[in-house]
Design a protein around this motif. Sequence first.
Motif, PDB file in Angstrom:
ATOM      1  N   LYS A 179       8.051  -3.247   6.641  1.00 16.18           N
ATOM      2  CA  LYS A 179       8.158  -4.027   7.668  1.00 16.18           C
ATOM      3  C   LYS A 179       7.455  -5.393   8.147  1.00 16.18           C
ATOM      4  CE  LYS A 179       8.393  -3.780  12.716  1.00 16.18           C
ATOM      5  NZ  LYS A 179       7.805  -2.892  13.645  1.00 16.18           N
ATOM      6  N   ASP A 180       6.016  -5.200   7.757  1.00  8.43           N
ATOM      7  CA  ASP A 180       5.193  -6.194   7.900  1.00  8.43           C
ATOM      8  C   ASP A 180       4.425  -6.655   6.662  1.00  8.43           C
ATOM      9  OD1 ASP A 180       5.229  -6.499  10.936  1.00  8.43           O
ATOM     10  OD2 ASP A 180       4.306  -4.303  10.970  1.00  8.43           O
ATOM     11  N   THR A 205       0.898  -1.141  -0.188  1.00  9.51           N
ATOM     12  CA  THR A 205      -0.085  -0.009   0.067  1.00  9.51           C
ATOM     13  C   THR A 205       1.080   1.087   0.122  1.00  9.51           C
ATOM     14  OG1 THR A 205      -1.773  -1.150   1.399  1.00  9.51           O
ATOM     15  CG2 THR A 205      -1.779   1.212   1.157  1.00  9.51           C
ATOM     16  N   ASN A 206       1.122   1.927  -1.052  1.00 13.19           N
ATOM     17  CA  ASN A 206       1.705   2.932  -1.109  1.00 13.19           C
ATOM     18  C   ASN A 206       3.198   2.696  -0.851  1.00 13.19           C
ATOM     19  OD1 ASN A 206      -0.387   4.772  -2.019  1.00 13.19           O
ATOM     20  ND2 ASN A 206      -0.719   4.899   0.260  1.00 13.19           N
ATOM     21  N   GLY A 207       3.586   1.683  -1.402  1.00  9.47           N
ATOM     22  CA  GLY A 207       5.062   1.281  -1.027  1.00  9.47           C
ATOM     23  C   GLY A 207       5.392   0.779   0.256  1.00  9.47           C
ATOM     24  N   ASP A 208       4.434   0.585   1.136  1.00 10.32           N
ATOM     25  CA  ASP A 208       4.812   0.030   2.233  1.00 10.32           C
ATOM     26  C   ASP A 208       3.912  -1.276   2.779  1.00 10.32           C
ATOM     27  OD1 ASP A 208       5.927  -0.283   4.814  1.00 10.32           O
ATOM     28  OD2 ASP A 208       4.965   1.734   5.650  1.00 10.32           O
ATOM     29  N   SER A 209       3.993  -1.771   3.577  1.00 11.98           N
ATOM     30  CA  SER A 209       3.052  -3.105   3.895  1.00 11.98           C
ATOM     31  C   SER A 209       1.885  -2.790   3.598  1.00 11.98           C
ATOM     32  CB  SER A 209       3.238  -3.031   5.598  1.00 11.98           C
ATOM     33  OG  SER A 209       4.798  -3.234   5.916  1.00 11.98           O
ATOM     34  N   LEU A 210       1.075  -3.780   3.211  1.00 12.48           N
ATOM     35  CA  LEU A 210      -0.308  -3.900   2.681  1.00 12.48           C
ATOM     36  C   LEU A 210      -1.231  -3.555   3.691  1.00 12.48           C
ATOM     37  CD1 LEU A 210      -1.971  -4.400   0.183  1.00 12.48           C
ATOM     38  CD2 LEU A 210      -2.447  -6.709   1.143  1.00 12.48           C
ATOM     39  N   GLN A 211      -2.052  -2.716   3.493  1.00 10.62           N
ATOM     40  CA  GLN A 211      -3.249  -2.344   4.478  1.00 10.62           C
ATOM     41  C   GLN A 211      -4.416  -3.202   3.821  1.00 10.62           C
ATOM     42  OE1 GLN A 211      -3.749  -0.265   7.363  1.00 10.62           O
ATOM     43  NE2 GLN A 211      -5.744  -1.354   7.004  1.00 10.62           N
TER      44      GLN A 211
END
Length: 109
Positions: A105-106, A67-73
């Motif tokens: 991270k997650d 999600t926006n380049g970070d862990s998936l929401q």
Amino acid sequence: SSTHIKQKVNNMVLKANYENDAGKRKSMSHEELGTISHMPFEEYKEKCKDFLTMTRKNGILEARLHTNGDSLQWCAQAHQGLHYFFDWAGRDPENEVIILGGTGKDLFK
């Protein structure tokens, strides 16, 4: 002369009861066969870009959830999109292996 495939299984010989037709079959379109053609990689990569980043090299497709380049929401789009992704990627004859991972991270937030 027909070609027979032999394989020993528990001391038993299995033989094919048909002649090998490799190279003898007529090439047929998906319309003639009544099947669905596969979607090109670049097309389903674009359709899934909001929740998956993908790369493919030598038949290995790596898909990373984000999600926006970070862990998936987790959301409805990702839930439904994964269903479509596996359908499209699974039909693509260029994919030999699919690796699904995460970003950040997650795996999920």
